[in-house]
Write an enzyme that holds these catalytic residues in place. Structure first.
Site, short mmCIF file in Angstrom:
data_model
loop_
_atom_site.label_atom_id
_atom_site.label_comp_id
_atom_site.label_asym_id
_atom_site.label_seq_id
_atom_site.Cartn_x
_atom_site.Cartn_y
_atom_site.Cartn_z
N HIS A 136 39.63 21.70 44.59
CA HIS A 136 39.09 20.43 45.08
C HIS A 136 37.75 20.07 44.43
O HIS A 136 36.95 19.38 45.04
CB HIS A 136 38.92 20.50 46.60
CG HIS A 136 40.21 20.76 47.34
ND1 HIS A 136 41.22 19.83 47.40
CD2 HIS A 136 40.64 21.85 48.02
CE1 HIS A 136 42.22 20.31 48.11
NE2 HIS A 136 41.91 21.54 48.49
N HIS A 151 38.71 29.23 46.28
CA HIS A 151 39.78 28.33 46.72
C HIS A 151 39.39 26.87 46.51
O HIS A 151 40.19 26.08 46.00
CB HIS A 151 40.08 28.59 48.19
CG HIS A 151 41.26 27.83 48.70
ND1 HIS A 151 42.55 28.29 48.56
CD2 HIS A 151 41.35 26.64 49.36
CE1 HIS A 151 43.39 27.42 49.10
NE2 HIS A 151 42.68 26.41 49.59
N LYS A 195 50.59 20.12 41.89
CA LYS A 195 49.90 19.85 43.16
C LYS A 195 50.34 18.45 43.59
O LYS A 195 49.87 17.44 43.04
CB LYS A 195 48.38 19.91 42.98
CG LYS A 195 47.57 19.64 44.24
CD LYS A 195 47.26 20.90 45.00
CE LYS A 195 46.29 20.65 46.13
NZ LYS A 195 45.97 21.84 46.91
#
Length: 361
Positions: free
Chosen positions: A246, A230, A291
């Site tokens: 990220h 993730h 995003k």
């Protein structure tokens, strides 16, 4: 009859009333005036008391309201700021802006709702115009990180199947991370806080559980996600939105392969990003999905990011934790969300860079 009225009203028949009657009347009038004045004062005091009570009530509500505003943003966590700055100093594998990589932040991205596929591109050029790949390939933690990036299914709901080769790659990556001074210092800190065992093998298993343990991210699905996938790789949800993602190395590699398109930075008017910022809030599209607001450390080593988020994860028990810290010249929030005993997500949110949050007297 005359005598009766004389007793009641002596001045009607006698031009000069007796002195004691005059004194009695004046005393009565004075008493009435005093009673009236006292009553009036009591009324005024009562009114003042009511007004004061109302004012105090409004003031109390105002204090509660302002306290609520303050509570929305946590106070600086000085202890974590201190340990994170130690890790920052120890991060010798961190890439140097304008030397090891060059970014171009370009324009401010527009507001976009989650799930939208239409977005105005405020950045005509890629975010990364240059990265020293030779240096990346010569740093063990980076090379072993990159080997993991293609081990996962992009879409949630699709079961992850870990092969023996992928298991080996994961173990080698953890070994490389544990061998860095950054993670060694993080380990000692967690041991001192009673959150980790001093035994390195047990600590490695703890990191494996936090970062690589598979779980159900999508309800009623197979084991389809983990914290590492993730945060460092990124996922898509229901074919309509990007979740996680990220990490700057993954961003660069996906941008280079044209799977990702940088749309612009996200920041407040008085705190625009620079080319040397090590944290960036940004907007991008990936495999056709958008995003609206993402964030990532830029140039930092994988061990530094894992160490920070592992410490926040283990030092708190709430499902969602936000800590406010000052690291180097940046003030940021670190957000960590748990998924049971594993990591659900973790990311930095830049609030101020280049020491703009520091008051100058």
């Amino acid at each position: 009859m005359r005598n009766q009225w004389t007793r009641c009203l002596p001045w009607m028949y006698n031009k000069v009333p007796p002195l004691q009657d005059v004194l009695r009347v004046e005393t009565g009038l004075k008493q009435k005036r005093l009673n009236f004045t006292a009553a009036r004062a009591e009324g005024v005091n009562r009114e003042k008391s009511i007004m004061a009570g109302r004012f105090c009530g409004v003031l109390a509500l105002l204090v509660v309201f302002l306290s609520g505003l303050d509570a929305s943003r946590p106070a600086i966590n000085q202890e974590l700021s201190n340990i994170f700055n130690e890790l920052w100093t120890l991060d010798v594998n961190r890439m140097t802006p304008a030397t090891d990589y060059t970014i171009s932040v370009q324009g401010r991205a527009n507001y976009v709702t989650q799930g939208s596929h239409v977005v105005t591109d405020r950045a005509s050029q890629p975010l990364f115009s240059n990265v020293n790949e030779i240096k990346l390939q010569n740093i063990t933690t980076f090379t072993r990180l990159m080997k993991l990036l293609d081990n996962y299914e992009r879409s949630t709901g699709v079961a992850e199947r870990v092969t023996t080769e992928e298991q080996t790659e994961m173990n080698l990556f953890l070994d490389a991370v544990l061998d860095t001074e950054v993670m060694k210092r993080a380990h000692r800190y967690l041991v001192s806080k009673g959150q980790s065992n001093s035994n390195l093998r047990i600590f490695k298993n703890q990191l494996r559980l936090i970062w690589f343990n598979l779980y159900h991210r999508k309800r009623n699905s197979a084991l389809d996600s983990c914290g590492f996938e993730h945060v460092f790789v990124g996922e898509t949800k229901s074919g309509s939105e990007i979740i996680g993602f990220h990490n700057w190395v993954q961003f660069y590699l996906q941008e280079k392969s044209t799977h990702l398109d940088y749309k612009g930075y996200k920041a407040r008017d008085h705190d625009l990003p620079d080319h040397d910022d090590h944290v960036l809030n940004l907007q991008f599209s990936w495999h056709g999905l958008v995003k609206p607001v993402g964030s990532a450390f830029i140039g930092t080593s994988p061990e530094f990011e894992m160490a920070l988020f592992t410490i926040v994860f283990l030092m708190n028990t709430e499902r969602s934790t936000t800590v406010l810290v000052n690291v180097d010249q940046c003030q940021m929030e670190l957000v960590v969300i748990r998924h049971g005993r594993s990591l659900g997500t973790a990311y930095p949110k830049l609030l101020s860079s280049n020491s703009r949050h520091v008051s100058h007297h």
